[in-house]
Enzyme design. Sequence first.
Site, PDB file in Angstrom:
ATOM      1  N   ASP A 242      25.843  18.113  11.679  1.00 14.98           N
ATOM      2  CA  ASP A 242      25.383  19.032  12.810  1.00 14.98           C
ATOM      3  C   ASP A 242      26.388  19.668  13.676  1.00 14.98           C
ATOM      4  O   ASP A 242      25.979  20.640  14.431  1.00 14.98           O
ATOM      5  CB  ASP A 242      24.227  18.211  13.792  1.00 14.98           C
ATOM      6  CG  ASP A 242      22.814  18.032  13.008  1.00 14.98           C
ATOM      7  OD1 ASP A 242      22.590  18.733  12.066  1.00 14.98           O
ATOM      8  OD2 ASP A 242      22.335  17.193  13.588  1.00 14.98           O
TER       9      ASP A 242
ATOM     10  N   SER B  54      25.950  10.734   6.043  1.00 10.52           N
ATOM     11  CA  SER B  54      25.304  10.459   7.294  1.00 10.52           C
ATOM     12  C   SER B  54      25.172   9.071   7.663  1.00 10.52           C
ATOM     13  O   SER B  54      24.143   8.522   8.421  1.00 10.52           O
ATOM     14  CB  SER B  54      23.994  11.154   7.248  1.00 10.52           C
ATOM     15  OG  SER B  54      24.183  12.523   7.008  1.00 10.52           O
TER      16      SER B  54
ATOM     17  N   LYS C  17      14.333  24.039  21.265  1.00 12.48           N
ATOM     18  CA  LYS C  17      14.275  22.908  20.084  1.00 12.48           C
ATOM     19  C   LYS C  17      14.917  21.761  20.627  1.00 12.48           C
ATOM     20  O   LYS C  17      14.488  20.615  20.245  1.00 12.48           O
ATOM     21  CB  LYS C  17      14.730  23.537  18.970  1.00 12.48           C
ATOM     22  CG  LYS C  17      14.481  22.389  17.688  1.00 12.48           C
ATOM     23  CD  LYS C  17      14.878  22.981  16.452  1.00 12.48           C
ATOM     24  CE  LYS C  17      14.971  21.980  15.326  1.00 12.48           C
ATOM     25  NZ  LYS C  17      13.691  21.266  15.173  1.00 12.48           N
TER      26      LYS C  17
ATOM     27  N   ARG D 225      13.575   8.357  17.600  1.00 17.89           N
ATOM     28  CA  ARG D 225      13.551   7.121  17.151  1.00 17.89           C
ATOM     29  C   ARG D 225      12.846   6.139  17.942  1.00 17.89           C
ATOM     30  O   ARG D 225      12.098   5.347  17.897  1.00 17.89           O
ATOM     31  CB  ARG D 225      15.028   6.432  16.763  1.00 17.89           C
ATOM     32  CG  ARG D 225      15.621   7.324  15.587  1.00 17.89           C
ATOM     33  CD  ARG D 225      17.203   6.927  15.554  1.00 17.89           C
ATOM     34  NE  ARG D 225      17.715   7.405  14.152  1.00 17.89           N
ATOM     35  CZ  ARG D 225      18.012   8.888  13.847  1.00 17.89           C
ATOM     36  NH1 ARG D 225      17.437   9.994  14.665  1.00 17.89           N
ATOM     37  NH2 ARG D 225      18.272   8.828  12.703  1.00 17.89           N
TER      38      ARG D 225
ATOM     39  N   SER E 158      19.134  13.395   3.207  1.00 14.08           N
ATOM     40  CA  SER E 158      18.980  13.320   4.294  1.00 14.08           C
ATOM     41  C   SER E 158      18.754  12.024   5.133  1.00 14.08           C
ATOM     42  O   SER E 158      17.978  11.209   4.568  1.00 14.08           O
ATOM     43  CB  SER E 158      17.955  14.314   4.871  1.00 14.08           C
ATOM     44  OG  SER E 158      17.719  14.266   6.063  1.00 14.08           O
TER      45      SER E 158
ATOM     46  N   SER F 173      17.879  12.832  18.595  1.00 11.66           N
ATOM     47  CA  SER F 173      17.872  12.091  17.454  1.00 11.66           C
ATOM     48  C   SER F 173      17.466  10.722  18.032  1.00 11.66           C
ATOM     49  O   SER F 173      16.700   9.755  17.355  1.00 11.66           O
ATOM     50  CB  SER F 173      19.074  12.006  16.748  1.00 11.66           C
ATOM     51  OG  SER F 173      19.447  13.142  16.211  1.00 11.66           O
TER      52      SER F 173
ATOM     53  N   GLY G 104      12.066  19.190  11.876  1.00  9.94           N
ATOM     54  CA  GLY G 104      12.374  18.383  10.813  1.00  9.94           C
ATOM     55  C   GLY G 104      12.300  16.766  11.150  1.00  9.94           C
ATOM     56  O   GLY G 104      11.598  16.080  10.354  1.00  9.94           O
TER      57      GLY G 104
END
Length: 409
Positions: free
Chosen positions: A292, A173, A390, A28, A145, A24, A70
């Site tokens: 998650d 989130s 992944k 970014r 999301s 993540s 995603g």
Amino acid sequence: MRLHLTGPTEKELRAHIKITGSKSESNRSLLLAALYKGITIENTSNSDDAKVMAQGLKKTSGTVDIHHAGTAMRFLTGYFSGQEGRNVILTGSKRMTERPIKILVDALRELGADISYEKEEGYPPIKIKGKALIKDRVSLPANVSSQYISSLLLLAPSLKSGLELELVGKITSVPYIKMTLGLLDELGIPNSFEGNLIKVSPKASVSPTTLVVESDWSSASYYYSIVAMAAIGSEITLSAYKKDSLQGDSVLAELYTHFGVETSFGEHTISLKKVTEPKENTVTFDLANAPDIAQTIAVTTFGLGMGCHLTGLHTLKIKETDRLEALFTELSKFGADISVTDKSLTIIPSKGIKEEVAIDTYNDHRMAMAFAPLAMKTPLFVNDAGVVSKSYPDFWEDLKELQFKVMEL
């Protein structure tokens, strides 16, 4: 790749494992480095998702295939929308073409983006004709999301007037939104998050900066699960982590105290130690800010013979697979008394665990890794085990460090 997995014979576990950078945070940081010169990134994730993100950012035209990623789909949708003169088609795996993108596309269109659907309305593949986006206000439902929200926030400082983003309703989130804003802070990009309104100021350039990606807390969750199922006194040290993490999944340190696991922080490490057996029969967690880790927690509670009631899981329906239905199917194979709704999961405490069950992974890395710790209790098979690449390509090799027997069939 099909694996047969057997847990370690040693009662007390001891190991020090270095985990790859957060997927993540890496994605970014990669996008911000594409927007601004002078950004260096250290400890980038070696995951498939980070690799396709980096490759996608370099494309100036043609088709960008992000496979199962995603995060890359959402972030690149925003990025290419504001890249004047760059025309691309964003696509991915079959599952990716079933994952909705409409809410983000509608928001970007409201800002002036030129995006059209190549096949089914509301789903990839999408065609993006990059252009200068002039408008600076948009709203989104607050319970979507966080990747949709972060996509807009990462694009925001490159817009002429920045962005005011209103989130309508109850926000979920939040840690992932704060992670994005935290990285903007590191680059000196002014922003604010008050109530349901987020503001990001425009910034033409940034000072030379090194962004150090913290290791992935989602990946740490599997070791929390292993330690929870291990003997008292077992201890695993993981690097490289920090106490003031930007990652929402760092809530693991608090949640796993319910399973008898204590976390201590070193300079760049966390040590997970089994200090007691769980004192509760059933745990109840709201995971709206850390969905998650739901799979890991569900497997942990079942493996310990405990029950759980997990809520805040509405985003799991549109992940790599429908994770709630997948958990129901796979835990049922082991004999779990489990029920799911479209946003929650409940397991009733039970003691028996069926042996030599084969886990299907549904093209979902987290299904493979969340179930692996159950080998502490019973030998099992993992189908399509290579899917871990992944987010955590070294996972099976790292389990061998803990004396797991990992046999490829």
